[in-house]
Design a protein around this motif. Sequence first.
Motif, PDB file in Angstrom:
ATOM      1  N   PRO A  11      98.129  35.059  40.098  1.00  0.00           N
ATOM      2  CA  PRO A  11      98.645  35.913  39.018  1.00  0.00           C
ATOM      3  C   PRO A  11      97.502  36.525  38.218  1.00  0.00           C
ATOM      4  O   PRO A  11      96.358  36.088  38.327  1.00  0.00           O
ATOM      5  CB  PRO A  11      99.448  34.928  38.163  1.00  0.00           C
ATOM      6  CG  PRO A  11      98.747  33.628  38.365  1.00  0.00           C
ATOM      7  CD  PRO A  11      98.268  33.634  39.802  1.00  0.00           C
ATOM      8  N   PRO A  12      97.809  37.534  37.388  1.00  0.00           N
ATOM      9  CA  PRO A  12      96.767  38.081  36.504  1.00  0.00           C
ATOM     10  C   PRO A  12      96.316  37.017  35.510  1.00  0.00           C
ATOM     11  O   PRO A  12      97.112  36.182  35.082  1.00  0.00           O
ATOM     12  CB  PRO A  12      97.479  39.232  35.785  1.00  0.00           C
ATOM     13  CG  PRO A  12      98.712  39.507  36.577  1.00  0.00           C
ATOM     14  CD  PRO A  12      99.089  38.230  37.244  1.00  0.00           C
ATOM     15  N   LEU A  13      95.057  37.048  35.152  1.00  0.00           N
ATOM     16  CA  LEU A  13      94.520  36.096  34.183  1.00  0.00           C
ATOM     17  C   LEU A  13      94.708  36.686  32.793  1.00  0.00           C
ATOM     18  O   LEU A  13      93.874  37.452  32.292  1.00  0.00           O
ATOM     19  CB  LEU A  13      93.041  35.825  34.464  1.00  0.00           C
ATOM     20  CG  LEU A  13      92.365  34.783  33.564  1.00  0.00           C
ATOM     21  CD1 LEU A  13      93.098  33.446  33.631  1.00  0.00           C
ATOM     22  CD2 LEU A  13      90.914  34.599  33.966  1.00  0.00           C
ATOM     23  N   THR A  14      95.817  36.331  32.171  1.00  0.00           N
ATOM     24  CA  THR A  14      96.166  36.858  30.854  1.00  0.00           C
ATOM     25  C   THR A  14      96.603  35.720  29.943  1.00  0.00           C
ATOM     26  O   THR A  14      96.771  34.580  30.385  1.00  0.00           O
ATOM     27  CB  THR A  14      97.315  37.878  30.935  1.00  0.00           C
ATOM     28  OG1 THR A  14      98.521  37.173  31.294  1.00  0.00           O
ATOM     29  CG2 THR A  14      97.019  38.954  31.969  1.00  0.00           C
ATOM     30  N   ALA A  30      82.994  34.681  34.790  1.00  0.00           N
ATOM     31  CA  ALA A  30      83.117  35.942  34.051  1.00  0.00           C
ATOM     32  C   ALA A  30      84.572  36.192  33.650  1.00  0.00           C
ATOM     33  O   ALA A  30      84.856  36.633  32.526  1.00  0.00           O
ATOM     34  CB  ALA A  30      82.591  37.097  34.901  1.00  0.00           C
ATOM     35  N   GLU A  31      85.518  35.931  34.552  1.00  0.00           N
ATOM     36  CA  GLU A  31      86.937  36.119  34.232  1.00  0.00           C
ATOM     37  C   GLU A  31      87.361  35.173  33.114  1.00  0.00           C
ATOM     38  O   GLU A  31      88.057  35.576  32.166  1.00  0.00           O
ATOM     39  CB  GLU A  31      87.786  35.849  35.474  1.00  0.00           C
ATOM     40  CG  GLU A  31      87.657  36.888  36.572  1.00  0.00           C
ATOM     41  CD  GLU A  31      88.416  36.496  37.817  1.00  0.00           C
ATOM     42  OE1 GLU A  31      89.232  37.309  38.285  1.00  0.00           O
ATOM     43  OE2 GLU A  31      88.203  35.387  38.342  1.00  0.00           O
ATOM     44  N   LEU A  32      86.972  33.919  33.222  1.00  0.00           N
ATOM     45  CA  LEU A  32      87.352  32.932  32.213  1.00  0.00           C
ATOM     46  C   LEU A  32      86.748  33.249  30.851  1.00  0.00           C
ATOM     47  O   LEU A  32      87.401  33.111  29.813  1.00  0.00           O
ATOM     48  CB  LEU A  32      86.915  31.541  32.669  1.00  0.00           C
ATOM     49  CG  LEU A  32      87.587  31.033  33.948  1.00  0.00           C
ATOM     50  CD1 LEU A  32      86.839  29.822  34.488  1.00  0.00           C
ATOM     51  CD2 LEU A  32      89.046  30.693  33.702  1.00  0.00           C
ATOM     52  N   THR A  33      85.491  33.698  30.868  1.00  0.00           N
ATOM     53  CA  THR A  33      84.817  34.047  29.616  1.00  0.00           C
ATOM     54  C   THR A  33      85.529  35.203  28.921  1.00  0.00           C
ATOM     55  O   THR A  33      85.714  35.200  27.695  1.00  0.00           O
ATOM     56  CB  THR A  33      83.348  34.406  29.897  1.00  0.00           C
ATOM     57  OG1 THR A  33      82.681  33.256  30.436  1.00  0.00           O
ATOM     58  CG2 THR A  33      82.635  34.852  28.639  1.00  0.00           C
ATOM     59  N   ALA A  34      85.944  36.201  29.695  1.00  0.00           N
ATOM     60  CA  ALA A  34      86.639  37.350  29.116  1.00  0.00           C
ATOM     61  C   ALA A  34      87.942  36.920  28.449  1.00  0.00           C
ATOM     62  O   ALA A  34      88.267  37.358  27.332  1.00  0.00           O
ATOM     63  CB  ALA A  34      86.906  38.401  30.196  1.00  0.00           C
ATOM     64  N   LEU A  35      88.707  36.037  29.108  1.00  0.00           N
ATOM     65  CA  LEU A  35      89.960  35.581  28.510  1.00  0.00           C
ATOM     66  C   LEU A  35      89.685  34.725  27.276  1.00  0.00           C
ATOM     67  O   LEU A  35      90.390  34.848  26.264  1.00  0.00           O
ATOM     68  CB  LEU A  35      90.787  34.790  29.525  1.00  0.00           C
ATOM     69  CG  LEU A  35      92.132  34.267  29.004  1.00  0.00           C
ATOM     70  CD1 LEU A  35      93.021  35.416  28.507  1.00  0.00           C
ATOM     71  CD2 LEU A  35      92.850  33.458  30.078  1.00  0.00           C
ATOM     72  N   THR A  38      89.060  36.988  24.463  1.00  0.00           N
ATOM     73  CA  THR A  38      90.313  37.640  24.047  1.00  0.00           C
ATOM     74  C   THR A  38      91.130  36.716  23.151  1.00  0.00           C
ATOM     75  O   THR A  38      91.756  37.162  22.182  1.00  0.00           O
ATOM     76  CB  THR A  38      91.139  38.030  25.285  1.00  0.00           C
ATOM     77  OG1 THR A  38      90.409  38.987  26.052  1.00  0.00           O
ATOM     78  CG2 THR A  38      92.489  38.613  24.899  1.00  0.00           C
ATOM     79  N   LEU A  39      91.130  35.427  23.481  1.00  0.00           N
ATOM     80  CA  LEU A  39      91.908  34.455  22.713  1.00  0.00           C
ATOM     81  C   LEU A  39      91.145  33.905  21.504  1.00  0.00           C
ATOM     82  O   LEU A  39      91.664  33.056  20.778  1.00  0.00           O
ATOM     83  CB  LEU A  39      92.321  33.296  23.620  1.00  0.00           C
ATOM     84  CG  LEU A  39      93.250  33.655  24.787  1.00  0.00           C
ATOM     85  CD1 LEU A  39      93.522  32.431  25.644  1.00  0.00           C
ATOM     86  CD2 LEU A  39      94.551  34.248  24.269  1.00  0.00           C
ATOM     87  N   GLY A  40      89.915  34.384  21.297  1.00  0.00           N
ATOM     88  CA  GLY A  40      89.125  33.908  20.171  1.00  0.00           C
ATOM     89  C   GLY A  40      88.589  32.496  20.356  1.00  0.00           C
ATOM     90  O   GLY A  40      88.341  31.783  19.386  1.00  0.00           O
TER      91      GLY A  40
END
Length: 203
Positions: A11-14, A30-35, A38-40
């Motif tokens: 699924p999308p990582l959101t 990199a994907e985990l860091t971006a999320l 986003t979540l602070g």
Amino acid sequence: MSVPASDGERPPLTAELTGAELLRWYWTLAELTALARTLGLSAGGGKQAVIQRLAAALDGRPLPPAPPLRRPAGAAGRQLAAPVDGDTVIPEGQRCSQVLRAWFTAELGPAFHFDAHMRAYVAENAGRTLADAARHWRGTRDEAARPQEIGAQFELNRFLRDWHAAHPASGRAEALAAWREHRARPRSSGSQEVSDPGPPDGP
């Protein structure tokens, strides 16, 4: 609204993902860091810490304790300087330095290197001598020679080791293709393993 579990497609990582679903799939750092940003949330502490922090936040659970802060450079305390000998005492915060490497190599021979046994000894045995450390090296050679378990954070390395053992005639291209297929599949149900293939955006 949480994203329902997916059986076959990542699924999308959101922020709508559940923590359980997050843990079922392979994600790059990199994907985990971006999320996390986003979540602070903090993106520090390494991949395992980030993914556990995200899983807790996505499920509405308390965040795990923050990792202890590393001491700034220069705060490690006194470091040994040459010349040293077997009676030299290991100070608190001593690093596996070139000074130590030179002495251990002269004492133990060219096969000496700072493996996990010696890194741990130097880090955890302030007050012991370099002669004590040299005896520890000699006493751990049988254990060090046995195949070591590759940590869960090094999933790519572990996968490639196992793949080549099972397919000795296969080349790197085939192994990497098998890795890409492996990481595209969900983890077994209930698995909490957190993995890191090495470089965040590696193969």
